[in-house]
Design a protein around this motif. Sequence first.
Motif, PDB file in Angstrom:
ATOM      1  N   ILE A 162      27.483  -3.146  25.810  1.00 50.42           N
ATOM      2  CA  ILE A 162      26.816  -3.740  26.975  1.00 50.42           C
ATOM      3  C   ILE A 162      27.859  -4.253  27.970  1.00 50.42           C
ATOM      4  CG2 ILE A 162      25.417  -5.709  27.741  1.00 50.42           C
ATOM      5  CD1 ILE A 162      23.695  -5.253  25.221  1.00 50.42           C
ATOM      6  N   THR A 163      28.910  -4.900  27.480  1.00 52.56           N
ATOM      7  CA  THR A 163      29.963  -5.416  28.346  1.00 52.56           C
ATOM      8  C   THR A 163      30.679  -4.285  29.081  1.00 52.56           C
ATOM      9  OG1 THR A 163      30.291  -7.304  26.864  1.00 52.56           O
ATOM     10  CG2 THR A 163      32.070  -6.813  28.412  1.00 52.56           C
ATOM     11  N   VAL A 164      31.006  -3.210  28.365  1.00 50.09           N
ATOM     12  CA  VAL A 164      31.683  -2.067  28.991  1.00 50.09           C
ATOM     13  C   VAL A 164      30.785  -1.430  30.047  1.00 50.09           C
ATOM     14  CG1 VAL A 164      32.525   0.278  28.561  1.00 50.09           C
ATOM     15  CG2 VAL A 164      33.241  -1.589  27.071  1.00 50.09           C
ATOM     16  N   LEU A 165      29.500  -1.242  29.735  1.00 47.34           N
ATOM     17  CA  LEU A 165      28.573  -0.659  30.707  1.00 47.34           C
ATOM     18  C   LEU A 165      28.411  -1.566  31.932  1.00 47.34           C
ATOM     19  CD1 LEU A 165      25.796   0.816  28.395  1.00 47.34           C
ATOM     20  CD2 LEU A 165      27.525   2.066  29.696  1.00 47.34           C
ATOM     21  N   LEU A 166      28.376  -2.868  31.712  1.00 50.83           N
ATOM     22  CA  LEU A 166      28.267  -3.808  32.821  1.00 50.83           C
ATOM     23  C   LEU A 166      29.508  -3.751  33.714  1.00 50.83           C
ATOM     24  CD1 LEU A 166      26.440  -6.007  33.995  1.00 50.83           C
ATOM     25  CD2 LEU A 166      27.662  -7.656  32.596  1.00 50.83           C
ATOM     26  N   LEU A 167      30.698  -3.687  33.114  1.00 48.34           N
ATOM     27  CA  LEU A 167      31.930  -3.580  33.894  1.00 48.34           C
ATOM     28  C   LEU A 167      31.998  -2.270  34.666  1.00 48.34           C
ATOM     29  CD1 LEU A 167      34.525  -5.122  31.410  1.00 48.34           C
ATOM     30  CD2 LEU A 167      33.644  -6.128  33.529  1.00 48.34           C
ATOM     31  N   ILE A 168      31.561  -1.184  34.046  1.00 49.37           N
ATOM     32  CA  ILE A 168      31.523   0.107  34.742  1.00 49.37           C
ATOM     33  C   ILE A 168      30.554   0.035  35.925  1.00 49.37           C
ATOM     34  CG2 ILE A 168      30.787   2.509  34.526  1.00 49.37           C
ATOM     35  CD1 ILE A 168      31.957   2.457  31.675  1.00 49.37           C
ATOM     36  N   GLY A 169      29.386  -0.577  35.721  1.00 47.49           N
ATOM     37  CA  GLY A 169      28.401  -0.718  36.799  1.00 47.49           C
ATOM     38  C   GLY A 169      28.925  -1.544  37.956  1.00 47.49           C
ATOM     39  N   TYR A 186      31.624   0.519  39.800  1.00 47.50           N
ATOM     40  CA  TYR A 186      31.009   1.577  40.598  1.00 47.50           C
ATOM     41  C   TYR A 186      30.329   1.001  41.845  1.00 47.50           C
ATOM     42  CZ  TYR A 186      28.451   5.804  41.756  1.00 47.50           C
ATOM     43  OH  TYR A 186      27.947   6.903  42.414  1.00 47.50           O
ATOM     44  N   SER A 187      29.707  -0.160  41.715  1.00 48.79           N
ATOM     45  CA  SER A 187      29.070  -0.810  42.871  1.00 48.79           C
ATOM     46  C   SER A 187      30.101  -1.185  43.929  1.00 48.79           C
ATOM     47  CB  SER A 187      28.313  -2.060  42.423  1.00 48.79           C
ATOM     48  OG  SER A 187      27.275  -1.727  41.546  1.00 48.79           O
ATOM     49  N   ILE A 188      31.228  -1.718  43.500  1.00 49.70           N
ATOM     50  CA  ILE A 188      32.292  -2.065  44.443  1.00 49.70           C
ATOM     51  C   ILE A 188      32.820  -0.811  45.132  1.00 49.70           C
ATOM     52  CG2 ILE A 188      34.666  -2.949  44.604  1.00 49.70           C
ATOM     53  CD1 ILE A 188      33.853  -4.952  42.365  1.00 49.70           C
ATOM     54  N   TYR A 189      33.017   0.251  44.374  1.00 51.25           N
ATOM     55  CA  TYR A 189      33.475   1.523  44.927  1.00 51.25           C
ATOM     56  C   TYR A 189      32.482   2.049  45.968  1.00 51.25           C
ATOM     57  CZ  TYR A 189      34.401   6.531  45.133  1.00 51.25           C
ATOM     58  OH  TYR A 189      34.626   7.809  45.572  1.00 51.25           O
ATOM     59  N   LEU A 190      31.195   2.047  45.652  1.00 46.93           N
ATOM     60  CA  LEU A 190      30.177   2.524  46.598  1.00 46.93           C
ATOM     61  C   LEU A 190      30.160   1.678  47.870  1.00 46.93           C
ATOM     62  CD1 LEU A 190      27.036   3.493  44.494  1.00 46.93           C
ATOM     63  CD2 LEU A 190      28.526   4.983  45.802  1.00 46.93           C
TER      64      LEU A 190
END
Length: 171
Positions: A16-23, A26-30
Amino acid sequence: MRESKNRWVLWTLIIITVLLLIGIGYSIYLYQIINDSRTAGFDNTKNQIESQTSYQNVHSIQGYYGENNYHVFYASNEDNEERLVFLPLEGEERELIAIDTEDMMSEEAIIDAWSSSCDTCRFADISPAYEDGQALWEITYHDKDNRFVMDYYSIDGQSLEERYTYDKMFP
């Protein structure tokens, strides 16, 4: 048995932590990609205007995308007269349209006049616009029925030129 339950909880939290960090990443990148595309060409416009015209101190650059697209900015000339300038983004003849700020109603004054006529409305934004050969103020807001409204006032604030109302799509 108890140790396997703890491992399951631990691995679930790690995933969950890894998926949250990836999300979040990705949001910052977008956000950066979208913001870069929104402001694309602003630096070129500023450099072009300051080097090829008598306008200096170009600031507050924004885009207006209506029937025709413009970069809109404030700049002062060599006599320190402040102007609102529209630079067309299309066409062979990209002639600047300059309006003396003394001939227009200020943002604050037009917002005050608008808010006194619509006290139940929720203000969203104000920006300069240029349509049909006329400089305008575009005021966007939500009215008492929660519709999105775009009002176009003359740049001197004397008259409402056009109004678009959009009903809420989903209740």
